[in-house]
Design an enzyme around this catalytic site. Structure first.
Site, PDB file in Angstrom:
ATOM      1  N   CYS A  85       0.563  -1.024  -0.136  1.00  0.00           N
ATOM      2  CA  CYS A  85       0.336   0.012   0.070  1.00  0.00           C
ATOM      3  C   CYS A  85       0.702   1.411   0.422  1.00  0.00           C
ATOM      4  O   CYS A  85       0.450   2.089  -1.534  1.00  0.00           O
ATOM      5  CB  CYS A  85      -0.957  -0.026   1.396  1.00  0.00           C
TER       6      CYS A  85
ATOM      7  N   CYS B 142      -1.196   1.805  -3.089  1.00  0.00           N
ATOM      8  CA  CYS B 142      -2.414   2.189  -2.847  1.00  0.00           C
ATOM      9  C   CYS B 142      -1.934   3.997  -2.837  1.00  0.00           C
ATOM     10  O   CYS B 142      -3.161   5.403  -3.162  1.00  0.00           O
ATOM     11  CB  CYS B 142      -3.331   2.631  -1.831  1.00  0.00           C
TER      12      CYS B 142
ATOM     13  N   LYS C  96      -0.222   5.131  -6.183  1.00  0.00           N
ATOM     14  CA  LYS C  96      -1.110   4.918  -6.750  1.00  0.00           C
ATOM     15  C   LYS C  96      -2.420   6.538  -6.449  1.00  0.00           C
ATOM     16  O   LYS C  96      -2.499   6.989  -8.217  1.00  0.00           O
ATOM     17  CB  LYS C  96      -2.183   4.024  -7.241  1.00  0.00           C
TER      18      LYS C  96
ATOM     19  N   TYR D 265     -10.129  -3.395 -10.484  1.00  0.00           N
ATOM     20  CA  TYR D 265      -9.435  -1.995 -10.497  1.00  0.00           C
ATOM     21  C   TYR D 265      -8.056  -0.880 -10.792  1.00  0.00           C
ATOM     22  O   TYR D 265      -8.289  -0.596 -11.099  1.00  0.00           O
ATOM     23  CB  TYR D 265      -9.319  -1.640  -9.249  1.00  0.00           C
TER      24      TYR D 265
ATOM     25  N   ALA E   4      -6.372  -2.115 -13.182  1.00  0.00           N
ATOM     26  CA  ALA E   4      -6.351  -2.442 -15.091  1.00  0.00           C
ATOM     27  C   ALA E   4      -6.941  -0.940 -15.008  1.00  0.00           C
ATOM     28  O   ALA E   4      -6.351   0.442 -16.189  1.00  0.00           O
ATOM     29  CB  ALA E   4      -6.375  -2.794 -16.042  1.00  0.00           C
TER      30      ALA E   4
ATOM     31  N   GLU F 279      -7.781   1.957 -13.352  1.00  0.00           N
ATOM     32  CA  GLU F 279      -7.043   2.660 -12.961  1.00  0.00           C
ATOM     33  C   GLU F 279      -5.894   3.556 -13.121  1.00  0.00           C
ATOM     34  O   GLU F 279      -6.143   4.326 -13.772  1.00  0.00           O
ATOM     35  CB  GLU F 279      -6.693   3.005 -10.739  1.00  0.00           C
TER      36      GLU F 279
ATOM     37  N   HIS G  42     -27.551  21.899  -0.011  1.00  0.00           N
ATOM     38  CA  HIS G  42     -27.778  22.261  -1.143  1.00  0.00           C
ATOM     39  C   HIS G  42     -26.700  23.191  -0.955  1.00  0.00           C
ATOM     40  O   HIS G  42     -26.909  23.801  -0.051  1.00  0.00           O
ATOM     41  CB  HIS G  42     -29.219  22.903  -1.520  1.00  0.00           C
TER      42      HIS G  42
ATOM     43  N   GLU H 115     -26.183  15.398  -1.745  1.00  0.00           N
ATOM     44  CA  GLU H 115     -27.389  15.478  -1.507  1.00  0.00           C
ATOM     45  C   GLU H 115     -28.496  14.806  -2.093  1.00  0.00           C
ATOM     46  O   GLU H 115     -29.682  13.864  -2.087  1.00  0.00           O
ATOM     47  CB  GLU H 115     -28.234  17.303  -1.727  1.00  0.00           C
TER      48      GLU H 115
END
Length: 447
Positions: free
Chosen positions: A42, A47, A50, A177, A179, A181, A436, A441
């Site tokens: 990671c 992670c 990346k 995921y 590939a 990303e 908002h 929302e």
């Protein structure tokens, strides 16, 4: 019998580091062995770096959109070595912090390969043998590289962070995921990207409607997909580029071939057979709900068990192990409703059951959706729609799944995952006043 350590951890990734640190805090004598860098996949090659590349890639669209918001943005050139070196420097900084944290908790860091040599013995690369009452395997997983002529010309995500130059044409094997990303990253950096997959399904396991939306947007952006294709041969052209031959489609020339077809547990050569540790058919360590293997003194956490390959899960497993074995606080990890995200362009995220899973398990379900253009995309002239989807149990009104694709989807989904974990009903979502104007929302406005 007297042991050198109460706990010896093999692998200083997220799960191993957490287990070592917490066990030491509980009073155990702990050592942790790491043959690469402290931090694991990671932090070092997954992670974290990346996500930093994802941030860098986003500027391509942000700079273009800024002109619609009144900013006089000149033509901008991208310099890959600058981003690459800054990311690698950040990785080095984080490795230092991880090491300092372990040392601060009196965990001995052994920077070399360690293998199992029986139920309570560990062999080190320098020839030493040490003993421990308990051994924890947290060696993680490694990218799978297929076997076909010329496969050695390809790289994996491990090497992607160290490229000398940015390729102009990229072929990525896989559709999970990693590939998707890297497809988004390379595309935003200006490369022509082609994804090659053996089936016609991307992101297997994610909600079908959401993944179909990503496929549509990716194709609109110019990313190409070759489905039902398998690699047959890769050769190098005279100019140094690659000639890639595949079944069911025409050959492709590329500057880079990247394999992202899955990850396999790092158990090969660890000596686990010397202690009678059982592996499954994928090479993962078989463990029970307490992370214990078939050898009573050996435990395993994280990707090496191939349960849920996510960093936060490995951390939870490491914490549960330490509290159970050394903290006199028996703890088990709850694997239900784990949120996950794909940092594609745009990103997607989900928690709980997909529509297909809910229909199979519950029978009667209600589906609520919000399909809209985010306000920023409207003014930017970007024809890219976000999609939010809520899966509700038709009998109890309980929200059993939320899935979304659009800007900041993972950031929004984290809060929504709390509601799914708490088993809130659709009615309770409806009672919340909308914030908002936001994209989030839509979660309380779906009808």
């Amino acid at each position: 019998m007297t042991f050198d350590y109460d706990l010896f951890v093999i692998g200083a990734g997220s799960g191993g580091v957490r287990a070592a640190r917490v066990s030491a805090a509980h009073g155990a004598r702990v050592a942790i062995a790491e043959e690469h860098k402290v931090g694991g996949t990671c932090v070092i090659r997954g992670c974290v770096p990346k996500k930093l590349l994802v941030y860098g890639a986003h500027f391509a669209e942000d700079l273009a959109d800024a002109r619609r918001f009144g900013w006089d943005v000149p033509k901008c050139d991208f310099h890959w070595p600058t981003l690459r070196d800054n990311v690698l420097n950040e990785v080095d900084r984080l490795e230092g912090l991880y090491s300092e944290n372990l040392e601060r908790h009196a965990v001995e860091i052994i920077r070399q390969r360690a293998t199992v040599k029986g139920a309570n013995s560990i062999a080190l690369a320098d020839g030493r043998t040490v003993t421990a009452k308990t051994i924890l395997i947290a060696s993680g997983a490694t990218p799978v590289v297929p076997d076909f002529p010329g496969a050695e010309h390809g790289i994996t995500s491990n090497e992607a962070f160290h490229l000398e130059a940015l390729p102009k044409r990229v072929v990525i094997a896989g559709a999970g995921y990693i590939a998707n990303e890297f497809a988004g990253i390379f595309h935003e950096f200006g490369a022509k990207v082609t994804l090659v997959n053996r089936s016609d399904v991307i992101l297997r396991g994610y909600d079908e409607t959401i993944r179909d939306r990503l496929l549509t947007i990716s194709m609109m952006k110019g990313i190409e997909f070759r489905f039902h294709a398998s690699f047959e041969r890769v050769t190098r052209n005279d100019d140094g580029s690659l000639h890639i031959e595949m079944s069911n489609c025409d050959p492709v020339d590329a500057d880079l071939l990247m394999f992202a077809i899955g990850r396999k547990p790092n158990t090969e050569g660890l000596g686990l057979e010397t202690a009678g540790v059982e592996l499954d058919d994928k090479g993962a360590i078989v463990v029970d709900s307490d992370n214990r293997s078939t050898c009573p003194s050996i435990y395993a956490v994280g990707d090496v068990t191939n349960r849920v390959q996510l960093t936060p899960v490995a951390i939870r497993e490491g914490q549960a192990f330490a509290d159970s074995v050394f903290g006199d606080k028996p703890t088990k990890v709850d694997y239900e409703n784990i949120p996950s995200a794909v940092f594609s362009h745009p990103p997607l995220a989900g928690v709980g059951m997909t529509e297909g899973q809910a229909r199979n398990r519950l029978g009667t379900v209600k589906i609520y959706t919000a399909d809209f253009r985010p306000m920023k995309n409207v003014l930017a002239g970007r024809n890219e729609r976000a999609l939010y989807k809520m899966i509700v149990d038709g009998q109890t009104d309980e929200v059993v799944g939320i899935h979304m694709i659009g800007p900041d989807a993972p950031e929004i989904l984290q809060a929504a995952a709390i509601a799914v974990k708490a088993r809130l009903r659709k009615e309770q979502f409806d009672e919340v006043v909308a914030l908002h104007p936001t994209m989030a929302e839509e979660l309380v406005l779906m009808k």
